[in-house]
Design a protein around this motif. Sequence first.
Motif, mmCIF file in Angstrom:
data_model
loop_
_atom_site.group_PDB
_atom_site.id
_atom_site.type_symbol
_atom_site.label_atom_id
_atom_site.label_comp_id
_atom_site.label_asym_id
_atom_site.label_seq_id
_atom_site.Cartn_x
_atom_site.Cartn_y
_atom_site.Cartn_z
ATOM 1 N N ASP A 52 0.664 -1.125 -0.163
ATOM 2 C CA ASP A 52 0.010 0.197 0.267
ATOM 3 C C ASP A 52 0.572 1.530 -0.185
ATOM 4 O O ASP A 52 2.032 1.322 1.509
ATOM 5 C CB ASP A 52 -1.033 -0.354 1.352
ATOM 6 C CG ASP A 52 -1.945 -1.255 1.711
ATOM 7 O OD1 ASP A 52 -2.299 -1.548 -0.083
ATOM 8 O OD2 ASP A 52 -2.448 -1.659 2.467
ATOM 9 N N ASN A 53 0.718 2.239 -1.147
ATOM 10 C CA ASN A 53 1.524 3.384 -0.894
ATOM 11 C C ASN A 53 0.222 4.828 -0.927
ATOM 12 O O ASN A 53 -0.237 4.642 -1.618
ATOM 13 C CB ASN A 53 2.412 3.299 -2.576
ATOM 14 C CG ASN A 53 3.095 2.242 -2.236
ATOM 15 O OD1 ASN A 53 4.016 1.789 -2.236
ATOM 16 N ND2 ASN A 53 2.145 1.052 -3.655
ATOM 17 N N PHE A 54 0.989 6.100 -0.507
ATOM 18 C CA PHE A 54 1.131 7.050 -0.148
ATOM 19 C C PHE A 54 2.215 7.854 -0.846
ATOM 20 O O PHE A 54 3.139 8.221 -0.320
ATOM 21 C CB PHE A 54 0.397 7.040 1.042
ATOM 22 C CG PHE A 54 -0.687 6.207 1.406
ATOM 23 C CD1 PHE A 54 -1.837 6.297 1.417
ATOM 24 C CD2 PHE A 54 -0.506 5.475 1.886
ATOM 25 C CE1 PHE A 54 -2.614 4.961 2.167
ATOM 26 C CE2 PHE A 54 -1.238 4.320 2.765
ATOM 27 C CZ PHE A 54 -2.365 4.520 2.847
ATOM 28 N N ILE A 55 1.586 9.323 -1.781
ATOM 29 C CA ILE A 55 2.778 9.748 -2.302
ATOM 30 C C ILE A 55 2.475 11.118 -2.606
ATOM 31 O O ILE A 55 1.119 11.338 -2.751
ATOM 32 C CB ILE A 55 3.162 9.189 -4.039
ATOM 33 C CG1 ILE A 55 2.598 7.530 -4.107
ATOM 34 C CG2 ILE A 55 4.423 9.255 -4.499
ATOM 35 C CD1 ILE A 55 3.313 7.091 -4.918
ATOM 36 N N MET A 56 3.399 11.546 -2.317
ATOM 37 C CA MET A 56 3.124 13.539 -2.608
ATOM 38 C C MET A 56 4.366 13.876 -3.194
ATOM 39 O O MET A 56 5.718 13.275 -2.946
ATOM 40 C CB MET A 56 2.869 14.125 -2.043
ATOM 41 C CG MET A 56 3.146 15.721 -1.925
ATOM 42 S SD MET A 56 3.066 16.576 -0.662
ATOM 43 C CE MET A 56 2.766 18.131 -0.884
ATOM 44 N N GLY A 57 4.574 14.107 -5.007
ATOM 45 C CA GLY A 57 5.823 14.550 -5.481
ATOM 46 C C GLY A 57 5.486 16.010 -6.579
ATOM 47 O O GLY A 57 4.409 16.209 -6.351
ATOM 48 N N PHE A 58 6.558 16.249 -7.659
ATOM 49 C CA PHE A 58 7.116 17.378 -8.244
ATOM 50 C C PHE A 58 7.371 17.060 -9.318
ATOM 51 O O PHE A 58 8.501 15.842 -9.377
ATOM 52 C CB PHE A 58 7.241 18.256 -7.006
ATOM 53 C CG PHE A 58 7.735 19.840 -8.086
ATOM 54 C CD1 PHE A 58 7.414 20.809 -8.355
ATOM 55 C CD2 PHE A 58 9.207 19.425 -8.682
ATOM 56 C CE1 PHE A 58 7.349 22.193 -8.580
ATOM 57 C CE2 PHE A 58 9.664 20.715 -9.367
ATOM 58 C CZ PHE A 58 8.995 21.965 -9.600
ATOM 59 N N GLN A 59 7.699 17.583 -10.169
ATOM 60 C CA GLN A 59 8.170 16.710 -11.545
ATOM 61 C C GLN A 59 8.038 18.955 -12.420
ATOM 62 O O GLN A 59 8.047 19.520 -11.620
ATOM 63 C CB GLN A 59 6.483 16.691 -12.567
ATOM 64 C CG GLN A 59 6.526 14.778 -12.532
ATOM 65 C CD GLN A 59 6.105 14.352 -13.419
ATOM 66 O OE1 GLN A 59 5.251 14.935 -14.336
ATOM 67 N NE2 GLN A 59 6.898 12.810 -14.215
ATOM 68 N N GLN A 60 9.184 18.353 -12.648
ATOM 69 C CA GLN A 60 10.529 19.595 -13.581
ATOM 70 C C GLN A 60 10.245 19.092 -15.017
ATOM 71 O O GLN A 60 11.243 17.920 -14.848
ATOM 72 C CB GLN A 60 11.366 20.351 -12.938
ATOM 73 C CG GLN A 60 11.999 21.099 -13.250
ATOM 74 C CD GLN A 60 11.522 22.312 -13.539
ATOM 75 O OE1 GLN A 60 10.797 22.545 -12.391
ATOM 76 N NE2 GLN A 60 11.072 23.267 -14.501
ATOM 77 N N ARG A 61 10.051 19.765 -16.350
ATOM 78 C CA ARG A 61 10.262 19.001 -17.406
ATOM 79 C C ARG A 61 11.787 20.109 -17.594
ATOM 80 O O ARG A 61 12.883 20.711 -17.222
ATOM 81 C CB ARG A 61 9.906 20.591 -18.268
ATOM 82 C CG ARG A 61 9.987 20.161 -19.940
ATOM 83 C CD ARG A 61 9.337 21.384 -20.793
ATOM 84 N NE ARG A 61 8.239 21.672 -20.862
ATOM 85 C CZ ARG A 61 7.250 20.380 -21.346
ATOM 86 N NH1 ARG A 61 7.793 19.983 -22.313
ATOM 87 N NH2 ARG A 61 6.171 21.216 -21.108
ATOM 88 N N ILE A 62 12.308 18.658 -17.980
ATOM 89 C CA ILE A 62 14.034 19.033 -17.935
ATOM 90 C C ILE A 62 14.590 19.843 -19.544
ATOM 91 O O ILE A 62 15.576 20.028 -19.674
ATOM 92 C CB ILE A 62 14.964 17.907 -18.616
ATOM 93 C CG1 ILE A 62 14.795 17.391 -16.593
ATOM 94 C CG2 ILE A 62 16.211 17.837 -18.215
ATOM 95 C CD1 ILE A 62 14.712 15.475 -16.105
ATOM 96 N N HIS A 63 13.772 18.702 -20.793
ATOM 97 C CA HIS A 63 13.589 19.298 -21.618
ATOM 98 C C HIS A 63 13.105 18.363 -22.990
ATOM 99 O O HIS A 63 12.756 17.328 -22.772
ATOM 100 C CB HIS A 63 15.259 19.037 -22.327
ATOM 101 C CG HIS A 63 15.414 19.084 -23.918
ATOM 102 N ND1 HIS A 63 15.764 20.170 -24.353
ATOM 103 C CD2 HIS A 63 15.212 18.359 -25.122
ATOM 104 C CE1 HIS A 63 15.755 20.444 -26.055
ATOM 105 N NE2 HIS A 63 15.556 19.511 -26.208
#
Length: 206
Positions: A154-165
């Motif tokens: 069982d998984n609980f996640i918080m994240g951030f994505q940033q464009r590289i290219h």
Amino acid sequence: SKIDHWQSRCSYQRWIRGFQSRSMLRCCAPTARPCYQRFAQQEVGFKVSISFINEKMPEGYYQPILLSGYFGWHLGKTENIADKKGHFIAYLEPQFNPVFISGKLNDVEFGCNFGGRYELELSDNNRLYWAIGTGPHYITVDTKKQHRGYIFSDNFIMGFQQRIHGPIYGTAQYHFRHISNANLMRPNQGLDNHFFTLGVSKLMEY
């Protein structure tokens, strides 16, 4: 003369019809979109998760490293969601994980998680997201806290994505995981870990 007037009138009507035709074509023709638009319909990537808070067992600390593939599908057509800030995504994560017991490589885990993710656009190049998921796994550890064999992750996640290219994005996330077997076998006290994750993914159309 009447002939000159008639020719002039015909030329004017042809010009009007041509202008209308060109306008309709511009309005109705589909616009070309790059394959790396912000909300592509499919995402493929890879993640590595390092445990920084580990479950304490009688045999030592349970320290898995999660090696995860990632496959995501945006729920909705791109042309209908491109102007929205929030989006739902279904995802699948196959894993094969080496497991250290108090720093010594002893065991492995493997399985597959599936779940849902909600992402919130911050700008054209970055976004926040939250995710929950579960899935069947197999663990080889022999401990008094948890029966070896088949378990649920069982998984609980918080994240951030940033464009590289272009279509490539980098990912950083916090990840809490609980594994146990729903009391199908005992002992079943469960194993908990907190992870920091780095990953890379590519957005694609299909």
